[in-house]
Design a protein around this motif. Structure first.
Motif, short mmCIF file in Angstrom:
data_model
loop_
_atom_site.label_atom_id
_atom_site.label_comp_id
_atom_site.label_asym_id
_atom_site.label_seq_id
_atom_site.Cartn_x
_atom_site.Cartn_y
_atom_site.Cartn_z
N THR A 202 0.86 -1.20 0.00
CA THR A 202 0.00 0.00 0.00
C THR A 202 0.89 1.24 0.00
O THR A 202 2.01 1.22 0.50
CB THR A 202 -0.93 0.04 1.23
N GLY A 204 0.86 5.70 -1.63
CA GLY A 204 0.07 6.86 -2.03
C GLY A 204 0.17 7.93 -0.98
O GLY A 204 0.96 7.82 -0.03
N LYS A 210 -6.89 5.51 3.04
CA LYS A 210 -6.64 4.06 2.97
C LYS A 210 -6.92 3.33 4.28
O LYS A 210 -6.64 2.15 4.39
CB LYS A 210 -5.17 3.81 2.57
N ASN A 325 -1.79 -1.48 -4.10
CA ASN A 325 -2.57 -0.26 -4.24
C ASN A 325 -1.79 0.94 -3.69
O ASN A 325 -1.61 1.06 -2.49
CB ASN A 325 -3.91 -0.40 -3.50
N GLY A 326 -1.35 1.79 -4.58
CA GLY A 326 -0.67 3.03 -4.17
C GLY A 326 0.83 2.98 -4.39
O GLY A 326 1.48 2.01 -3.99
N SER A 364 -1.58 3.07 -9.08
CA SER A 364 -0.74 1.86 -9.16
C SER A 364 -0.75 1.34 -10.58
O SER A 364 0.28 0.93 -11.12
CB SER A 364 -1.26 0.77 -8.23
#
Ligand code: AMP
Length: 404
Positions: A202, A204, A210, A325-326, A364
């Protein structure tokens, strides 16, 4: 899942919710990326080849929210006519167009549609009723077809008229298209049937965006890698000096709770050991590697450092299931792309060695594409917000409406 494969469309009119919300060139209004249209072609071909007809409905942008400077609706920019030529080209069919998604013209054109023909309806979001999930509006749309097909995963997390509410008017004639089925199958593979070790990457900008996903993932994964801007809130919570790196001070407690929760579940929560720090948010700024123990005042972490990148890559390569993700840093700037690039290389290598890797949409997906690895991962989701909500453990209205 009940897909289009479970229905014989011979002589049927399929009302298909597609996602033709494609990016357009600001000046020419030409489509700059037709991936979403391409993705849904197999679903439409299945219906047409079987002797059915397709009535396509979609949104394009947010016409009632993004008004012109004079306060009026920008019809030119938001008309689905902008997609008509491309849809016709990709389908190999001369697609007809109804200039209103409901009303006499749409009713007549839908009624006259013959087997093998396709009708595209004007942008659903020219009506405020669409996003409101208005039942009367959904009912009007429902009258246009015999079977309802939802193939728009990108809006599956919205309880809009055409994505969820409409399904009740087709109690025994509703199903998913192939895009939707594929997205859900891949997401389920990760969240319900992950082969271990399962690593979530993860990153971002913000922890607050998140939070739910982090909480939910801690119950499922073996390793939780936290990189990108949001790592610094966790580092500060642990008493580190983070200089002027991104930080959400109102989330410090929460970060500590997540760290504790991970510990108690035996999940390895991995924070970067070092960073590439810069003296300004710019690719031209001075930058250097720096241990995260002591980032000086006036410096900000814009990428994970070389030690963290190497360690994260090792963990990723040792995984059998990967969810990403990110980004790990400001990958849009070349001086801060290395962490994200190293992670992408590791994901590609793990995939080559048999791991299943799912890249969550948005940044991503953009990062993986930028570094040329899209074909070396198992699946790149088109979902964005819908995928995030799925991993937050929420029920997506667009999916529930078909399953009910
Ligand atoms: P998100 O939409 O929350 O996934 O955030 C993605 C954005 O976070 C990208 O545009 C990155 O440039 C940005 N980002 C990643 N790492 C950092 C960082 N260390 N500092 C500031 N922004 C970052």
């Amino acid at each position: 899942m009940k897909t289009v494969d479970t229905i014989n469309f011979d002589g049927k009119k399929a009302l298909v919710r597609v996602d033709f919300n494609v990016p357009l060139d600001k000046k020419t209004l030409e489509i700059t990326d037709d991936a979403r249209i391409r993705a849904t072609i197999p679903t439409l071909k299945k219906i047409l080849n079987e002797g059915g007809a397709c009535i396509l409905m979609s949104h394009l942008g947010r016409p009632l929210k993004k008004l012109k400077e004079d306060g009026t609706v920008d019809f030119e920019k938001h008309t689905l006519k902008n997609t008509l030529a491309k849809v016709s080209e990709l389908l190999g069919v001369d697609v007809k167009f109804a200039s209103d998604c409901i009303g006499d013209e749409a009713i007549e054109m839908a009624a006259n549609l013959k087997s093998g023909e396709v009708l595209l309806l004007e942008n659903l979001r020219f009506y405020k009723e669409e996003e409101k999930g208005d039942e009367a509006f959904a009912e009007k749309l429902s009258k246009l077809g015999d079977v309802y097909v939802n193939d728009a995963f990108g809006t599956a997390h919205r309880a809009h008229a055409s994505t969820a509410v409409i399904a009740k008017f087709f109690p025994s004639a509703k199903c998913f298209g192939y895009v939707m089925a594929r997205e859900v199958a891949n997401a389920e593979k990760v969240i319900k049937h992950a082969e271990r070790p399962f690593t979530a990457i993860t990153g971002g900008a913000k922890v607050s965006d998140k939070l739910l996903i982090l909480e939910n993932l801690i119950d499922k994964v073996d390793n939780l890698i936290i990189g990108g801007g949001m790592a610094y809130t966790f580092l500060k919570a642990q008493g580190f000096e983070i200089g002027s790196s991104l930080c959400e001070d109102d989330r410090l407690e929460l970060c500590l709770e997540l760290i504790k929760k991970a510990e108690s579940k035996g999940v390895k929560l991995l924070l970067p050991e070092d960073s590439i720090v810069a003296d300004a948010f710019s690719n031209e700024a001075n930058c250097k590697p720096c241990d995260n123990q002591h980032i000086e005042k006036g410096w900000m972490g814009l990428d994970i450092g070389p030690k963290a990148a190497t360690y994260f890559a090792e963990v990723i390569k040792g995984s059998k299931t990967i969810l990403w993700n990110g980004p790990m840093g400001v990958f849009e700037m070349t001086n801060f792309e290395n962490g994200t690039k190293t992670a992408a290389i590791a994901v590609a290598e793990a995939t080559k060695n048999g791991a299943f890797s799912l890249i969550g949409g948005g940044d991503s997906a953009a990062a993986v594409a930028k570094f040329g690895f899209e074909d070396q991962v198992s699946y790149v989701s088109t979902g964005g917000g819908a995928l995030l909500e799925y991993f937050e453990g929420k029920t997506l209205p667009g999916i529930a409406a078909i399953n009910e």
